[in-house]
Design a protein around this motif. Structure first.
Motif, PDB file in Angstrom:
ATOM      1  N   TYR A 240      28.896  51.286  67.626  1.00  9.53           N
ATOM      2  CA  TYR A 240      27.971  51.748  68.657  1.00  9.53           C
ATOM      3  C   TYR A 240      26.606  52.034  68.051  1.00  9.53           C
TER       4      TYR A 240
ATOM      5  N   ARG B 203      27.224  50.101  73.269  1.00  8.76           N
ATOM      6  CA  ARG B 203      27.849  48.950  72.623  1.00  8.76           C
ATOM      7  C   ARG B 203      27.972  47.825  73.638  1.00  8.76           C
ATOM      8  N   ASP B 204      27.538  46.631  73.239  1.00  6.73           N
ATOM      9  CA  ASP B 204      27.600  45.457  74.118  1.00  6.73           C
ATOM     10  C   ASP B 204      26.915  45.714  75.462  1.00  6.73           C
TER      11      ASP B 204
ATOM     12  N   ASP C 249      33.736  51.147  78.760  1.00  7.04           N
ATOM     13  CA  ASP C 249      33.925  50.750  77.365  1.00  7.04           C
ATOM     14  C   ASP C 249      34.647  51.888  76.642  1.00  7.04           C
TER      15      ASP C 249
ATOM     16  N   ILE D 279      26.672  48.434  77.168  1.00  7.01           N
ATOM     17  CA  ILE D 279      27.291  49.475  77.994  1.00  7.01           C
ATOM     18  C   ILE D 279      27.089  50.822  77.310  1.00  7.01           C
TER      19      ILE D 279
END
Length: 388
Positions: free
Chosen positions: A89, A110-111, A348, A113
């Motif tokens: 993260y 992360r990604d 997430d 989200i």
């Protein structure tokens, strides 16, 4: 060039004694000289060096405060920050929210989200670490005998603090009069160990003597083998619920899922307490006269409650760390408790053991942990390799 901040004193340490009863955990860690504790300090310093420089001074100052909530809280925030970063993260410290001037501890992303994380410490009620009893315990541990440990019970608290010698001298004199081999034979045949009743300055203290195994005699260390048992009053689930409720109300209706990260330091608080704090206490429901009608139900007194009037919906999850300390980080990861009725659900979810509930309030394990803590932090499972 300005020297980088450090948490601990940069000095040569020579004191390898166990923690004193009047000594808080940070003072002990900053003082103790053993190699395993040096490894704990080194890892903590590495984590601290990766913490944003603009926020290091505040975090360090809280490590040094004698108040347990402050130095435990600082350690927990550093742990949570490092944990999320270790899981891939991006972590922002004290992010700005759109509708309030208050800032949670972290924004984790992360990604694409994101969610907010707010840290809090749940301190054990009572215990042997505070008040005049700590002085009694510390004086007892300063007494020395190569052949025995003692169990201690405080039968009456006095109003005046005894002098150390008033405890150490009679205790050492009594222990020196005992034969450890003879005492072991007595215990092996079911006889009770001898005890000393010490009355001093209003205090009434009882000691049981227990022989040390022959191969371990002469090693020194703490004299107390067992402290008095301190029991709570059965209200841990109430205190937990109030802590989560208080933290959940601080940020209005956040624009992203809010996770409350709770460090539990109480050895008497377990999964049931958390279940009842979040989802409600269990009760037996039945129709009088109908034996087959008996069933267990969950009452609507938890922090999270399904409609018609949903409650606790601003908190998407609770991340519960059970007695996680700087020297226990390879033992277990925190557990994640998901709110199935959150306004902004946590999508997430990290690889923690995860619990949630059906609409009936029945709590179940959604997922086992998918990674050990040693792998997450890149450490040997036996770290920090305490001296045996």
């Amino acid at each position: 060039m300005t020297e980088p901040l450090r948490i601990f004193d940069d000095v040569e340490r020579t004191d390898s004694a166990p923690a004193y009863d009047t000594e808080d955990s940070f003072t002990f860690l900053n003082r103790v000289a053993r190699p395993s504790w040096a490894r704990v300090r080194e890892l903590t310093e590495r984590w601290f060096a990766d913490y944003p420089a603009s926020d290091q001074s505040d975090l360090r100052s809280r490590f040094w405060k004698p108040d347990a909530a402050q130095h435990y809280g600082a350690g927990w925030e550093l742990y949570v920050y490092t944990l999320y970063r270790s899981l891939g993260y991006e972590v922002t410290v004290h992010p700005t929210l759109p509708d309030t001037k208050r800032k949670p501890d972290f924004l984790v992303t992360r990604d694409g989200i994101s969610s907010y994380v707010e840290c809090v410490v749940f301190l054990a009620a009572g215990g042997s670490g505070s008040g005049q009893r700590s002085w009694i315990f510390e004086c007892t541990n300063k007494a020395r005998d190569p052949n025995f440990v003692v169990n201690i019970e405080v039968r009456r608290d006095g109003s005046e603090r005894p002098k150390a010698a008033e405890i150490i001298r009679p205790l050492e004199k009594w222990l020196s009069s005992l034969d450890p081999d003879e005492l072991q034979r007595r215990i092996d045949t079911g006889q009770a160990p001898p005890y000393l009743k010490l009355d001093v300055r209003g205090w009434s203290i009882e000691y049981d003597a227990w022989p040390v195994r022959p191969e371990c005699r002469g090693a020194g260390g703490r004299l107390i083998g067992a402290y008095p048992m301190v029991l709570g009053v059965g209200d841990d689930e109430v205190r937990l619920r109030e802590i989560v409720k208080y933290k959940g109300a601080r940020y209005g209706s956040p624009d992203k899922p809010l996770v409350i990260a709770v460090l539990n330091t109480s050895g008497f608080t377990d999964e049931r307490d958390m279940t009842e704090a979040l989802f409600g206490t269990e009760a037996v429901e039945y129709i009088p006269g109908q034996r087959d009608s008996i069933r267990t139900v969950r009452q609507r007194d938890g922090y999270w409650r399904q409609g018609p009037n949903n409650r606790g919906t601003r908190v998407a999850a609770v991340l519960l760390g059970q007695n996680i300390s700087p020297w226990h980080i390879t033992h277990a990861l925190p557990e994640l408790w998901l709110n199935p009725w959150a306004d902004r659900p946590l999508i997430d979810t990290p690889p923690f053991a995860t619990r949630t509930a059906h609409d009936t309030g029945q709590v179940y394990l959604l997922r086992e942990a998918t990674a050990p803590p040693s792998a997450v932090f890149g450490l040997d499972p036996e770290w920090p390799h305490f001296d045996r």
